[in-house]
Design a protein around this motif. Structure first.
Motif, PDB file in Angstrom:
ATOM      1  N   ARG A 136     -22.928  80.095  31.601  1.00  0.00           N
ATOM      2  CA  ARG A 136     -22.373  81.446  31.448  1.00  0.00           C
ATOM      3  C   ARG A 136     -21.418  81.538  30.250  1.00  0.00           C
ATOM      4  N   GLN A 137     -20.566  80.520  30.100  1.00  0.00           N
ATOM      5  CA  GLN A 137     -19.643  80.519  28.965  1.00  0.00           C
ATOM      6  C   GLN A 137     -20.397  80.490  27.643  1.00  0.00           C
ATOM      7  N   PHE A 138     -21.474  79.730  27.602  1.00  0.00           N
ATOM      8  CA  PHE A 138     -22.269  79.631  26.382  1.00  0.00           C
ATOM      9  C   PHE A 138     -22.894  80.980  26.043  1.00  0.00           C
ATOM     10  N   LYS A 139     -23.404  81.657  27.045  1.00  0.00           N
ATOM     11  CA  LYS A 139     -24.012  82.972  26.806  1.00  0.00           C
ATOM     12  C   LYS A 139     -22.962  83.969  26.325  1.00  0.00           C
ATOM     13  N   GLU A 140     -21.777  83.949  26.947  1.00  0.00           N
ATOM     14  CA  GLU A 140     -20.714  84.870  26.545  1.00  0.00           C
ATOM     15  C   GLU A 140     -20.289  84.615  25.095  1.00  0.00           C
ATOM     16  N   ARG A 141     -20.236  83.351  24.704  1.00  0.00           N
ATOM     17  CA  ARG A 141     -19.760  83.006  23.368  1.00  0.00           C
ATOM     18  C   ARG A 141     -20.812  83.295  22.293  1.00  0.00           C
ATOM     19  N   THR A 142     -22.070  82.986  22.592  1.00  0.00           N
ATOM     20  CA  THR A 142     -23.098  83.011  21.546  1.00  0.00           C
ATOM     21  C   THR A 142     -24.169  84.081  21.717  1.00  0.00           C
ATOM     22  N   GLY A 143     -24.316  84.565  22.943  1.00  0.00           N
ATOM     23  CA  GLY A 143     -25.419  85.478  23.229  1.00  0.00           C
ATOM     24  C   GLY A 143     -26.695  84.758  23.609  1.00  0.00           C
ATOM     25  N   PHE A 144     -26.704  83.412  23.520  1.00  0.00           N
ATOM     26  CA  PHE A 144     -27.891  82.620  23.857  1.00  0.00           C
ATOM     27  C   PHE A 144     -27.821  82.099  25.290  1.00  0.00           C
ATOM     28  N   GLU A 145     -28.956  82.145  25.961  1.00  0.00           N
ATOM     29  CA  GLU A 145     -29.089  81.518  27.276  1.00  0.00           C
ATOM     30  C   GLU A 145     -29.696  80.134  27.071  1.00  0.00           C
ATOM     31  N   ILE A 146     -28.969  79.099  27.426  1.00  0.00           N
ATOM     32  CA  ILE A 146     -29.501  77.732  27.303  1.00  0.00           C
ATOM     33  C   ILE A 146     -30.717  77.596  28.212  1.00  0.00           C
ATOM     34  N   LEU A 147     -31.771  77.029  27.672  1.00  0.00           N
ATOM     35  CA  LEU A 147     -32.979  76.781  28.464  1.00  0.00           C
ATOM     36  C   LEU A 147     -32.858  75.405  29.116  1.00  0.00           C
ATOM     37  N   GLU A 148     -32.709  75.390  30.435  1.00  0.00           N
ATOM     38  CA  GLU A 148     -32.596  74.120  31.151  1.00  0.00           C
ATOM     39  C   GLU A 148     -33.956  73.715  31.686  1.00  0.00           C
ATOM     40  N   ARG A 149     -34.236  72.435  31.572  1.00  0.00           N
ATOM     41  CA  ARG A 149     -35.510  71.893  32.049  1.00  0.00           C
ATOM     42  C   ARG A 149     -35.246  70.616  32.825  1.00  0.00           C
ATOM     43  N   TYR A 150     -36.306  70.050  33.397  1.00  0.00           N
ATOM     44  CA  TYR A 150     -36.160  68.859  34.231  1.00  0.00           C
ATOM     45  C   TYR A 150     -37.276  67.876  33.903  1.00  0.00           C
ATOM     46  N   GLY A 151     -36.880  66.615  33.767  1.00  0.00           N
ATOM     47  CA  GLY A 151     -37.871  65.581  33.528  1.00  0.00           C
ATOM     48  C   GLY A 151     -37.366  64.243  34.012  1.00  0.00           C
ATOM     49  N   MET A 152     -38.171  63.234  33.775  1.00  0.00           N
ATOM     50  CA  MET A 152     -37.799  61.876  34.159  1.00  0.00           C
ATOM     51  C   MET A 152     -38.626  60.896  33.337  1.00  0.00           C
ATOM     52  N   THR A 153     -38.183  59.669  33.300  1.00  0.00           N
ATOM     53  CA  THR A 153     -38.859  58.664  32.490  1.00  0.00           C
ATOM     54  C   THR A 153     -40.336  58.567  32.837  1.00  0.00           C
ATOM     55  N   GLU A 154     -40.653  58.657  34.104  1.00  0.00           N
ATOM     56  CA  GLU A 154     -42.032  58.448  34.548  1.00  0.00           C
ATOM     57  C   GLU A 154     -42.990  59.587  34.196  1.00  0.00           C
ATOM     58  N   ALA A 155     -42.471  60.701  33.721  1.00  0.00           N
ATOM     59  CA  ALA A 155     -43.359  61.834  33.476  1.00  0.00           C
ATOM     60  C   ALA A 155     -42.965  62.685  32.286  1.00  0.00           C
ATOM     61  N   GLY A 156     -41.960  62.299  31.537  1.00  0.00           N
ATOM     62  CA  GLY A 156     -41.501  63.201  30.492  1.00  0.00           C
ATOM     63  C   GLY A 156     -40.983  64.477  31.130  1.00  0.00           C
ATOM     64  N   MET A 157     -41.328  65.621  30.549  1.00  0.00           N
ATOM     65  CA  MET A 157     -40.880  66.890  31.109  1.00  0.00           C
ATOM     66  C   MET A 157     -41.818  67.357  32.219  1.00  0.00           C
ATOM     67  N   ILE A 158     -41.203  67.950  33.256  1.00  0.00           N
ATOM     68  CA  ILE A 158     -41.938  68.360  34.449  1.00  0.00           C
ATOM     69  C   ILE A 158     -41.848  69.864  34.670  1.00  0.00           C
ATOM     70  N   THR A 159     -40.641  70.406  34.538  1.00  0.00           N
ATOM     71  CA  THR A 159     -40.431  71.841  34.715  1.00  0.00           C
ATOM     72  C   THR A 159     -39.590  72.379  33.571  1.00  0.00           C
ATOM     73  N   SER A 160     -39.611  73.692  33.407  1.00  0.00           N
ATOM     74  CA  SER A 160     -38.785  74.320  32.377  1.00  0.00           C
ATOM     75  C   SER A 160     -38.523  75.766  32.756  1.00  0.00           C
ATOM     76  N   ASN A 161     -37.313  76.207  32.494  1.00  0.00           N
ATOM     77  CA  ASN A 161     -37.068  77.636  32.552  1.00  0.00           C
ATOM     78  C   ASN A 161     -37.922  78.302  31.478  1.00  0.00           C
ATOM     79  N   PRO A 162     -38.296  79.556  31.681  1.00  0.00           N
ATOM     80  CA  PRO A 162     -39.234  80.200  30.759  1.00  0.00           C
ATOM     81  C   PRO A 162     -38.598  80.554  29.422  1.00  0.00           C
ATOM     82  N   LEU A 163     -39.442  80.611  28.398  1.00  0.00           N
ATOM     83  CA  LEU A 163     -38.983  80.987  27.066  1.00  0.00           C
ATOM     84  C   LEU A 163     -38.734  82.490  26.982  1.00  0.00           C
ATOM     85  N   ASP A 164     -39.644  83.268  27.563  1.00  0.00           N
ATOM     86  CA  ASP A 164     -39.602  84.723  27.377  1.00  0.00           C
ATOM     87  C   ASP A 164     -39.389  85.496  28.672  1.00  0.00           C
TER      88      ASP A 164
END
Length: 509
Positions: free
Chosen positions: A288-316
């Motif tokens: 929230r602080q990042f969005k207030e300061r910059t106007g950007f919403e950080i895209l958070e995703r989830y992964g692990m060594t065994e699979a690289g990236m698994i999920t992601s918040n949407p781009l659009d």
């Protein structure tokens, strides 16, 4: 065309041969044509020292363009890349080398004497070195070598890399990742995160970690993007370079540090397209602080060594703080009980995954591999999660007491074994507590042997751990007690310890 990932990279490199690939903080730049040339020469060097297709090449060096070129050279030569954290101590490196049995080991020349002995004992036949500026026995005389132009044929399911991930037994496991695993994930992220012509990646992540190596580097290389290449996160340098970047990938600590700066402003990031966060939970308040300061919403995703990236918040579409978004295309996720019973929406259980990004198993551990997979091919991540009514995945906790500190995985058992081996320690319990900067801080409770209470000090135990463990695994605080809290079954109540000490680092940075 073979299934070697480097073939796909080479197509992009050839099409962008005159375009900048890597730019250092001092302005030194390599084009994609120059990158290709250097990779070919390094591949030739690896073959010269006896590396054959399928051989492992272990690398423990500081981040540099030459380190990235070496990673790609392993692929061109058909070898299996084995990155090692630069913080690993001699005893830790000894385990990895004895387990993986690499043909070649590339280390920092400042530790060459110490590590050469360890590598020799592990049966490594070729020991080379590379310093942070790109010089060493790996690159000595490189310009006299003819670049290797052919790419060794590999099947898509042949191994491309082995990445060690900590285990609850205290011994790390080598996750075997194929060319198909890495390429499928890179192509999926390229599309999911909308990589496009003109994207410039600000790369301040380490190269020994999945995030910096496979997620950031592979995606940028597949796009033919320029990378503004920093040896590590430095807030001053990041502030200076952000106006020239379009994409940044980081761990939550990066964003916390930037928000502490008065010169981190909306105007500074006007040219940016995307900020991505992962490797540790991003606090909703930071989002929230990042969005207030910059106007950007950080895209958070989830992964692990065994699979690289698994999920992601949407781009659009809506990016929801506190969630890690939706499964990536071609990736299946579900939440289940320990017995495998699949749970409904909003029910908490263990996240299980399946997809082309999923690793081939653990190196030399078929029994452990079998334990972690369901009969239908789903992998049991060990992370507690739920999927809400809208399909967003929430990581709500971690099974097996995994600690994520500064984006790195720490399994308590490994730290406990180190503490328990110290003279005077009867037993210990290691747990994570909240920390503003690191997400979680490694914390320990120690019970002394009778009569040795006065011989143990917090500083002494921390210093002893530091000689055996990487810095991020070493406890930041050690507390003492007459006994560890246990339930009626004798299990240590780590949840109670986390609650009792949750304010230990309140206000810390």
């Amino acid at each position: 065309m073979s299934g070697n990932l480097y073939e796909s990279f080479l197509d992009v490199f050839s099409a962008n041969s005159g375009a900048p690939a890597i730019e250092l903080a001092d302005g030194t730049t390599w084009t994609y044509g120059e990158l290709t040339d250097q990779v070919g020469r390094l591949a030739r060097r690896l073959v010269e020292v006896g590396v054959e297709p399928g051989d492992r090449v272990a690398v423990q060096v500081e981040k540099s363009p030459q380190a990235l070129f070496t990673y790609l050279a392993c692929f061109q030569a058909g070898a299996v890349y084995l990155p090692l954290n630069t913080a690993y101590t001699g005893p830790e490196v000894a385990y990895f080398l004895s387990d993986a049995r690499p043909r070649c080991f590339v280390c920092d020349p400042r530790r060459a004497e110490e590590l050469a002995t360890i590598a020799g004992e592990a049966g490594v036949t070729s020991i080379l070195n590379l310093d942070p500026t790109g010089f060493g026995t790996l690159t000595d005389g490189l310009e006299a070598l003819a670049p290797m132009t052919e790419v060794v044929e590999r099947d898509p399911d042949d191994l491309a890399a082995i990445c060690y991930t900590s285990g609850t037994t205290g011994r790390s496991k080598g996750a075997m990742l194929s060319h198909r695993n890495l390429e499928s994930n890179a192509r999926t992220l390229h599309g999911t995160w909308g990589f496009q012509d003109g994207d410039v990646l600000l790369h301040a992540l380490p190269l020994f970690h999945v995030h910096g190596l496979f997620v950031a580097s592979n995606t940028a290389l597949l796009n033919g993007s320029k990378m503004l290449f920093l040896p590590k996160f430095d807030a001053d340098q990041v502030i200076r370079l952000l106006p020239r970047a379009r994409v940044m990938m980081g761990v939550p600590t990066f964003y916390v540090r930037l928000l502490e700066r008065d010169d981190f402003t909306h105007e500074l990031v006007a040219n940016m397209r995307l900020f991505v966060s992962g490797s540790a939970p991003l606090q909703p308040e930071t989002w929230r602080q990042f969005k207030e300061r910059t106007g950007f919403e950080i895209l958070e995703r989830y992964g692990m060594t065994e699979a690289g990236m698994i999920t992601s918040n949407p781009l659009d579409a809506e990016r929801r703080p506190g969630t890690v978004g939706f499964p990536l295309p071609d990736v299946q996720v579900r939440v289940a009980k320990q017995d495998g019973t699949v749970l409904d929406r909003d029910e908490i259980g263990i996240l299980e995954i399946k997809g082309p990004n999923l690793f081939q198993g653990y190196w030399n551990k078929p029994e452990k591999t079998a334990e972690e997979f369901r009969p239908d091919g789903f992998f049991i991540t060990g992370d507690n999660a739920k999927i809400d009514a809208r399909g967003y995945v929430h990581i709500v906790g971690r099974a097996k007491d995994l600690i994520i500190s500064g984006g790195y995985n720490v399994y308590p058992k490994e730290v406990e074994l180190t503490l328990d081996a110290i003279d005077g320690v009867k037993e210990s319990a290691v747990f994570g507590v909240p920390h503003k900067d690191f997400g979680e801080a490694v914390t320990a409770m120690v019970v002394a042997e009778a009569g040795k209470e006065n011989a143990l000090t917090e500083k002494g135990l921390i210093d002893a751990c530091r000689t055996q463990l990487a810095g991020y695994k070493t406890p930041k605080r050690v507390f003492f007690a007459d006994a560890l809290p246990r339930n009626t079954m004798g299990k240590v109540q780590k949840a109670q310890l986390r609650t009792d000490y949750e304010d230990t680092f309140q206000g810390a940075a």
